[in-house]
Structure formats: structure tokens, C-alpha cells
Design a protein around this motif. Structure first.
Motif, PDB file in Angstrom:
ATOM      1  N   ARG A   9     -47.941 -33.087  -8.455  1.00  0.00           N
ATOM      2  CA  ARG A   9     -46.725 -33.351  -7.446  1.00  0.00           C
ATOM      3  C   ARG A   9     -45.685 -34.392  -7.989  1.00  0.00           C
ATOM      4  N   TYR A  35     -37.475 -22.890  -9.809  1.00  0.00           N
ATOM      5  CA  TYR A  35     -36.248 -23.369  -9.127  1.00  0.00           C
ATOM      6  C   TYR A  35     -36.092 -24.683  -9.313  1.00  0.00           C
ATOM      7  N   GLN A  37     -34.196 -28.436  -7.898  1.00  0.00           N
ATOM      8  CA  GLN A  37     -33.612 -28.842  -6.695  1.00  0.00           C
ATOM      9  C   GLN A  37     -33.023 -30.394  -7.326  1.00  0.00           C
ATOM     10  N   LYS A  41     -27.128 -30.563  -4.539  1.00  0.00           N
ATOM     11  CA  LYS A  41     -26.715 -29.079  -5.371  1.00  0.00           C
ATOM     12  C   LYS A  41     -27.385 -28.165  -4.685  1.00  0.00           C
ATOM     13  N   PRO A  42     -26.979 -27.001  -4.780  1.00  0.00           N
ATOM     14  CA  PRO A  42     -27.781 -25.684  -4.087  1.00  0.00           C
ATOM     15  C   PRO A  42     -29.068 -25.717  -5.215  1.00  0.00           C
ATOM     16  N   LEU A  43     -30.151 -24.890  -4.398  1.00  0.00           N
ATOM     17  CA  LEU A  43     -31.227 -24.511  -5.531  1.00  0.00           C
ATOM     18  C   LEU A  43     -30.881 -23.771  -6.630  1.00  0.00           C
ATOM     19  N   LEU A  88     -36.602 -31.962  -8.623  1.00  0.00           N
ATOM     20  CA  LEU A  88     -37.876 -31.475  -8.024  1.00  0.00           C
ATOM     21  C   LEU A  88     -38.098 -30.089  -8.509  1.00  0.00           C
ATOM     22  N   LEU A  90     -39.323 -26.637  -8.086  1.00  0.00           N
ATOM     23  CA  LEU A  90     -40.144 -25.816  -7.198  1.00  0.00           C
ATOM     24  C   LEU A  90     -40.685 -24.458  -7.553  1.00  0.00           C
ATOM     25  N   PHE A 105     -41.954 -17.547  -0.407  1.00  0.00           N
ATOM     26  CA  PHE A 105     -42.545 -18.807  -0.070  1.00  0.00           C
ATOM     27  C   PHE A 105     -42.450 -19.861  -1.273  1.00  0.00           C
ATOM     28  N   PHE A 106     -42.116 -21.184  -0.817  1.00  0.00           N
ATOM     29  CA  PHE A 106     -42.275 -22.240  -1.832  1.00  0.00           C
ATOM     30  C   PHE A 106     -43.544 -22.914  -1.746  1.00  0.00           C
ATOM     31  N   GLY A 107     -43.836 -23.649  -3.132  1.00  0.00           N
ATOM     32  CA  GLY A 107     -44.619 -24.633  -2.843  1.00  0.00           C
ATOM     33  C   GLY A 107     -44.167 -25.903  -2.604  1.00  0.00           C
ATOM     34  N   GLU A 108     -44.830 -27.251  -2.613  1.00  0.00           N
ATOM     35  CA  GLU A 108     -44.462 -28.264  -2.211  1.00  0.00           C
ATOM     36  C   GLU A 108     -43.679 -28.976  -3.382  1.00  0.00           C
TER      37      GLU A 108
ATOM     38  N   TYR B  36     -34.465 -21.704   5.436  1.00  0.00           N
ATOM     39  CA  TYR B  36     -35.627 -22.548   5.360  1.00  0.00           C
ATOM     40  C   TYR B  36     -35.277 -24.126   5.785  1.00  0.00           C
ATOM     41  N   GLY B  41     -39.986 -34.841   1.112  1.00  0.00           N
ATOM     42  CA  GLY B  41     -41.142 -34.924   0.121  1.00  0.00           C
ATOM     43  C   GLY B  41     -42.069 -33.546   0.239  1.00  0.00           C
ATOM     44  N   LYS B  42     -41.579 -32.498   0.929  1.00  0.00           N
ATOM     45  CA  LYS B  42     -42.011 -31.290   0.940  1.00  0.00           C
ATOM     46  C   LYS B  42     -40.992 -30.118   0.453  1.00  0.00           C
ATOM     47  N   GLY B  43     -41.796 -28.788   0.084  1.00  0.00           N
ATOM     48  CA  GLY B  43     -40.888 -27.832  -0.324  1.00  0.00           C
ATOM     49  C   GLY B  43     -40.370 -27.058   1.017  1.00  0.00           C
ATOM     50  N   PRO B  44     -39.372 -26.151   0.597  1.00  0.00           N
ATOM     51  CA  PRO B  44     -38.663 -25.314   1.864  1.00  0.00           C
ATOM     52  C   PRO B  44     -39.516 -24.511   2.334  1.00  0.00           C
ATOM     53  N   PHE B  89     -31.670 -25.034   4.844  1.00  0.00           N
ATOM     54  CA  PHE B  89     -30.933 -23.959   3.686  1.00  0.00           C
ATOM     55  C   PHE B  89     -30.931 -22.756   4.239  1.00  0.00           C
ATOM     56  N   PHE B 100     -28.757 -19.460  -2.673  1.00  0.00           N
ATOM     57  CA  PHE B 100     -28.992 -20.521  -1.699  1.00  0.00           C
ATOM     58  C   PHE B 100     -27.624 -21.333  -1.341  1.00  0.00           C
ATOM     59  N   GLY B 101     -27.391 -21.668  -0.197  1.00  0.00           N
ATOM     60  CA  GLY B 101     -26.455 -22.652   0.331  1.00  0.00           C
ATOM     61  C   GLY B 101     -26.711 -24.150  -0.105  1.00  0.00           C
ATOM     62  N   SER B 102     -26.012 -24.995  -0.076  1.00  0.00           N
ATOM     63  CA  SER B 102     -26.241 -26.216  -0.475  1.00  0.00           C
ATOM     64  C   SER B 102     -26.855 -27.287   0.315  1.00  0.00           C
ATOM     65  N   GLY B 103     -27.103 -26.624   1.473  1.00  0.00           N
ATOM     66  CA  GLY B 103     -28.140 -27.354   2.521  1.00  0.00           C
ATOM     67  C   GLY B 103     -27.309 -28.254   3.729  1.00  0.00           C
TER      68      GLY B 103
END
Lengths: 115, 110
Positions: A9, A35, A37, A41-43, A88, A90, A105-108, B36, B41-44, B89, B100-103
Motif C-alpha cells: 500500500r 493507472y 494518479q 491531474k486526471p487519472l 498513487l 492504481l 473496478f479499482f484497487g486501493e 467514481y 486514502g482509498k481507490g476510486p 471522477f 477520466f475527468g480531472s475530479g
């Protein structure tokens, strides 16, 4: 719990180190993604594997090297990184099908810091 | 390739109010639009999605609308709660690629 597990992590590494990020999906999907992050910035899509074959490589520097040994596992090997690679990372998976894609589906994520 | 723009970048609302986040896309071939939510601290995490053959979709307090002609789609959250505070997002998908958009950072004030 999304069914996509990433380890570690958190990772801190020097510019001369070699490390790997690991991703495992338990969803029976046939496509996996990396990905990046960064703040504000966008992913950014780095790599896509569909049916264990790399189908996308978005001009990612060679210091990032992906590996997909089977449809459930994905690795990102890191070597001689730069401080600007701190981000980060992903992992995600989906079930690609004719005529469109399934949900992503994403991980953490793995928080990488390069010193 | 596809270009997704998202607005606003930050949004602050009072608890109980509604929040709306808007996205535009450029490629008319895009046919799948997920949203999303990413907590610290977590993923989308996927919260709702819509496909191009549908104009609106609702799931309890959240809804998404799609205007294919104008190439824009929006997320609507009603009766906001503090736990809705997160980064949201939008994304557009075509040919199995996600853009993806920038959030949008949503802050719900109690």
C-alpha cells in the motif's frame, strides 16, 4: 472490498532501487490496467492487458515495466525512478466484451514515494 | 482521442442541499459513462454509470443524466450528507478505453 488487491500500500524507494508493485483480482475479469494518479491531474492510463496480452502502452518511460503472468495477476516493475514518479499507482480490472466494456473496478492503490 | 472535462474542481454545499457535477466529452463514439467516488486514502469506487442508450438513471440519492447530442453528462446528489464528502471522477469509455475527468472535490458541511 472491490475484489482488486494491491500490495504494498505504501512504498518509499531511492532512485537507484528496484521494486515491484503487485495487483491481484478475484473477479474473473479478462482485462487489467495500471493507472497513475498525481495531484490535481486526471487519472493517467499507463498499461492495459487484455487476455494477458499488452494492448496499450501510453508512452510510459521504460523505467516502468509491466508483467501479466495470468489473467488474475499484474505487476509493475520499477527501476531507476525519478522523484516526479512519486504518485498513487492504481490497478484496475474489467470484463471486456464484444460491443463494449464492463465496469472498471479499482484497487486501493500503492502510494509510491521516490527520494 | 477522447477528451473529458469536468466542472467544478471544488464544490462546497450545506448538508441536505443538492450537488451537481458536470462533464463533457468530445468523441461521439463514447458509449459508457461511469462515475467514481474516491475517499481519502482509498481507490476510486464505482457509484453509478449510464450507457448511451439511456438518458437518465437513478439510484437512491444519486442520479446521472446524459445528453448525447450536447455530449455532456451530469451527476446529481440530493440530500447530501457529510459522508458524501470525497473526490468524484467522471469517465467516458469507447473501444474499451476509459478517459477520466480531472475530479471534483465535494465538501458537505454539517
Amino acid at each position: 472490498e472491490t475484489g482488486v488487491t494491491q500490495t504494498p500500500r505504501h512504498l518509499v524507494m531511492g532512485m537507484t532501487n528496484k521494486k515491484s508493485l503487485k495487483c491481484e483480482q478475484h473477479l474473473g475479469h479478462n482485462a487489467m490496467y495500471w493507472y497513475k494518479q498525481s495531484a490535481k491531474k486526471p487519472l493517467e492510463l499507463m498499461f492495459v492487458y487484455s487476455l494477458e496480452e499488452r494492448v496499450e502502452n501510453n508512452s510510459v518511460p521504460s523505467r516502468f515495466s509491466p508483467e501479466c503472468p495470468n489473467s488474475s495477476h499484474l505487476f509493475l516493475h520499477l527501476h531507476t525512478l525519478q522523484p516526479e514518479d512519486s504518485a498513487l499507482y492504481l490497478c484496475a480490472s474489467s470484463q471486456d466484451k464484444r460491443g463494449g466494456t464492463g465496469e472498471l473496478f479499482f484497487g486501493e492503490g500503492s502510494r509510491l514515494t521516490v527520494l | 482521442g477522447e477528451n473529458v472535462e469536468q466542472h467544478p474542481s471544488t464544490l462546497s454545499v450545506q448538508e441536505g442541499d443538492s450537488a451537481v457535477i458536470k462533464c463533457t466529452y468530445s468523441d461521439s463514439a463514447s458509449n459508457y459513462f461511469p462515475w467514481y467516488k474516491q475517499e481519502l486514502g482509498k481507490g476510486p469506487q464505482l457509484i453509478i454509470d449510464i450507457r448511451s442508450n439511456v438518458g437518465e438513471k437513478k439510484d437512491q440519492r444519486i442520479a446521472v443524466t446524459l445528453n448525447k447530442t450536447a455530449k455532456h453528462f451530469s451527476l446529481h446528489i440530493t440530500e447530501t450528507q457529510p459522508e458524501d464528502s470525497a473526490v468524484y471522477f467522471c469517465a467516458a469509455n469507447n473501444f474499451n478505453k476509459f478517459y477520466f475527468g480531472s475530479g471534483t472535490k465535494l465538501n458537505v458541511k454539517p
